[in-house]
Design a protein around this motif. Structure first.
Motif, mmCIF file in Angstrom:
data_model
loop_
_atom_site.group_PDB
_atom_site.id
_atom_site.type_symbol
_atom_site.label_atom_id
_atom_site.label_comp_id
_atom_site.label_asym_id
_atom_site.label_seq_id
_atom_site.Cartn_x
_atom_site.Cartn_y
_atom_site.Cartn_z
ATOM 1 N N VAL A 259 39.060 33.951 32.774
ATOM 2 C CA VAL A 259 37.616 33.345 32.433
ATOM 3 C C VAL A 259 37.204 33.438 33.930
ATOM 4 O O VAL A 259 37.903 32.982 34.955
ATOM 5 N N VAL A 260 36.380 34.381 34.568
ATOM 6 C CA VAL A 260 35.706 34.283 35.798
ATOM 7 C C VAL A 260 34.546 33.802 35.810
ATOM 8 O O VAL A 260 33.560 33.846 34.950
ATOM 9 N N GLU A 261 34.157 32.708 36.858
ATOM 10 C CA GLU A 261 32.729 31.764 36.570
ATOM 11 C C GLU A 261 32.416 31.686 38.097
ATOM 12 O O GLU A 261 33.248 31.667 39.177
ATOM 13 N N ILE A 279 27.325 41.737 33.173
ATOM 14 C CA ILE A 279 28.623 41.521 32.935
ATOM 15 C C ILE A 279 29.061 42.060 31.567
ATOM 16 O O ILE A 279 30.235 42.790 31.470
ATOM 17 N N MET A 280 28.249 41.878 30.488
ATOM 18 C CA MET A 280 28.872 42.478 29.025
ATOM 19 C C MET A 280 28.813 44.017 29.427
ATOM 20 O O MET A 280 29.847 44.513 28.791
ATOM 21 N N GLU A 281 27.985 44.672 30.072
ATOM 22 C CA GLU A 281 27.822 46.484 30.003
ATOM 23 C C GLU A 281 29.053 46.651 30.859
ATOM 24 O O GLU A 281 29.662 47.700 30.887
ATOM 25 N N ILE A 285 34.436 40.536 27.810
ATOM 26 C CA ILE A 285 34.622 40.335 26.261
ATOM 27 C C ILE A 285 33.337 39.311 25.856
ATOM 28 O O ILE A 285 32.977 39.568 24.614
ATOM 29 N N ASP A 286 33.151 38.539 26.486
ATOM 30 C CA ASP A 286 32.111 37.580 26.355
ATOM 31 C C ASP A 286 31.496 36.840 27.500
ATOM 32 O O ASP A 286 32.124 36.912 28.423
ATOM 33 N N SER A 307 37.451 37.998 30.188
ATOM 34 C CA SER A 307 37.705 39.571 30.249
ATOM 35 C C SER A 307 39.266 39.705 30.246
ATOM 36 O O SER A 307 39.940 38.500 30.401
ATOM 37 N N ASP A 308 39.825 40.833 29.902
ATOM 38 C CA ASP A 308 40.910 41.147 30.293
ATOM 39 C C ASP A 308 41.334 40.982 31.854
ATOM 40 O O ASP A 308 40.421 40.951 32.784
ATOM 41 N N ILE A 309 42.472 40.393 32.277
ATOM 42 C CA ILE A 309 42.663 40.252 33.545
ATOM 43 C C ILE A 309 42.614 41.345 34.583
ATOM 44 O O ILE A 309 42.160 41.164 35.900
#
Length: 408
Positions: A259-261, A279-281, A285-286, A307-309
């Motif tokens: 999770v990146v935030e 971010i989604m484009e 993943i979410d 996302s994936d790492i």
């Protein structure tokens, strides 16, 4: 209604870039029948071409090279509208036609942006000659023959230097290639190789068709194909790898994601929504936004991306660029997912996928949005029509004699 069942997936590994010919060759090498591909492509109302395949060895890795032989058609001027007409006139399977049109639309949009003209009046020139048209339709045909439902891609390698075109020399990556990848925020990186590794047609295929970008997903491979480029490169196999298989759910330990935030307290709702879209484009993943109270009692929002790492650094850069944040943070998480399948239904002549999970079926919003734009029907009505069509089809299937309990 087309029951997809287990999700068939194709993951393109672009460690040496991607071109139209290597994409088609890789899919054929992975099992797409060349005769079936040719039969579909010959539905196009154009002639004067042929295809040949040759085994190839690139830096010790074997694959298939594909060559399209065409008559000289340099005098033929093809606009985007002309190519759309060719595809729509052909008797192609619906999914093949829709995928091909998406690729050509991506090419036209990128070229129109670069040339500052209207998309419908774009003259493709060498960016989309007859060979390129055949590559695009061929790739979409091969995906159909392999029954590929979802497409994913690794980050895409680029070369460097200059390439010669009819208009003179241009840098590589070509401007059209970069525009296509930028339209999807597709991750890319450079190699110190004086050669065009990724062409506009290769970039357009993934820009238009890839569902997400990142490392190889959870899947059970059933075949692997290698599309060999015409030119050999010293020290690196100049091939495109494609892995075909069935998507598999995460195991009981879950799938390790990240999770990146970041927190922001001086941003408008419009910019928040735009950031989520970016971010989604880019392949997350979410993405979600959580309101809160920050320092000194200031209202703030936390933007989080799952996302994936491998995508963490890229998504963090997008968060900072779009929000003006001075930093981001990340944390590793485990994710468990329920089994799900996709069922395809027809809404006003267009396909819409229905995601079917335990006790729930929901139409895919992206598919419904595309139908809404093409039919001028509100998206909420398209969603309702799709889910209603799924329920009707399910009821008909359950009432079929094959599904009735047999008398003892």
């Amino acid at each position: 209604m087309h029951n997809v069942g287990v999700t068939k997936l194709a993951w393109f590994h672009c460690f040496s870039g991607i071109t139209g010919d290597t994409a088609l060759a890789a899919l054929i090498d992975a099992g797409a029948d060349i005769n079936g591909v040719e039969d579909m492509v010959r539905q196009l109302p154009v002639g004067g071409w042929d295809v040949s395949l040759e085994p190839a060895l690139r830096a010790g890795l074997g694959g298939t090279s594909l060559f399209v032989h065409t008559e000289d058609d340099s005098a033929v001027v093809r606009t985007y509208a002309h190519i759309v007409g060719l595809v729509e006139q052909a008797h192609l399977p619906e999914r093949v036609q829709q995928r091909a049109l998406k690729v050509f639309a991506a090419l036209a949009e990128a070229d129109a942006h670069l040339r500052r003209v209207e998309q419908q009046q774009i003259h493709f020139h060498e960016i989309c000659d007859l060979s390129s048209i055949l590559y695009v339709v061929g790739v979409c045909s091969a995906l159909e023959i392999l029954d590929i439902t979802e497409i994913e891609s690794s980050p895409i390698a680029q070369g460097m230097g200059l390439i010669k075109t009819d208009s003179g020399f241009v840098p590589t990556p070509a401007p059209a290639t970069l525009a296509l990848l930028a339209a999807r925020n597709a991750p890319t990186y450079g190699r110190d190789i004086d050669h065009e590794l990724t062409t506009p047609v290769g970039a357009a295929i993934l820009s238009a068709l890839a569902d997400r970008f990142g490392p190889i997903p959870n899947m059970s491979p059933t075949s692997i194909g290698y599309g060999a480029a015409e030119k050999s490169l010293d020290g690196m196999p100049h091939v495109l790898q494609v892995v075909v298989g069935d998507r598999t759910p995460a195991d009981r330990r879950g799938r390790r994601l990240i999770v990146v935030e970041t927190n922001v307290d001086d941003i408008t709702g419009e910019v928040l929504a735009h950031t989520m879209n970016q971010i989604m484009e880019a392949g997350a993943i979410d993405c979600w936004i959580t309101p809160g109270i920050g320092r000194f009692g200031r209202p703030m929002h936390k933007i989080s991306a799952l996302s994936d790492i491998a995508m963490a650094e890229h998504l963090g850069a997008i968060l900072m660029a779009e929000t003006g944040s001075l930093g981001v943070r990340s944390s590793a998480v485990d994710r468990w997912t329920a089994d799900r399948t996709f069922v395809e239904v027809d809404v006003d002549g267009f396909p819409v996928r229905i995601k079917v999970g335990p006790g729930r079926a929901k139409a895919e919003f992206d598919d419904a949005l595309l139908v809404s734009r093409k039919t001028n029907v509100p998206v909420r009505e398209v969603l309702a029509k799709a889910e209603s069509a799924f329920r009707r089809a399910t009821e008909v299937r359950l009432l079929h004699p094959a599904h009735r309990p047999q008398d003892e």
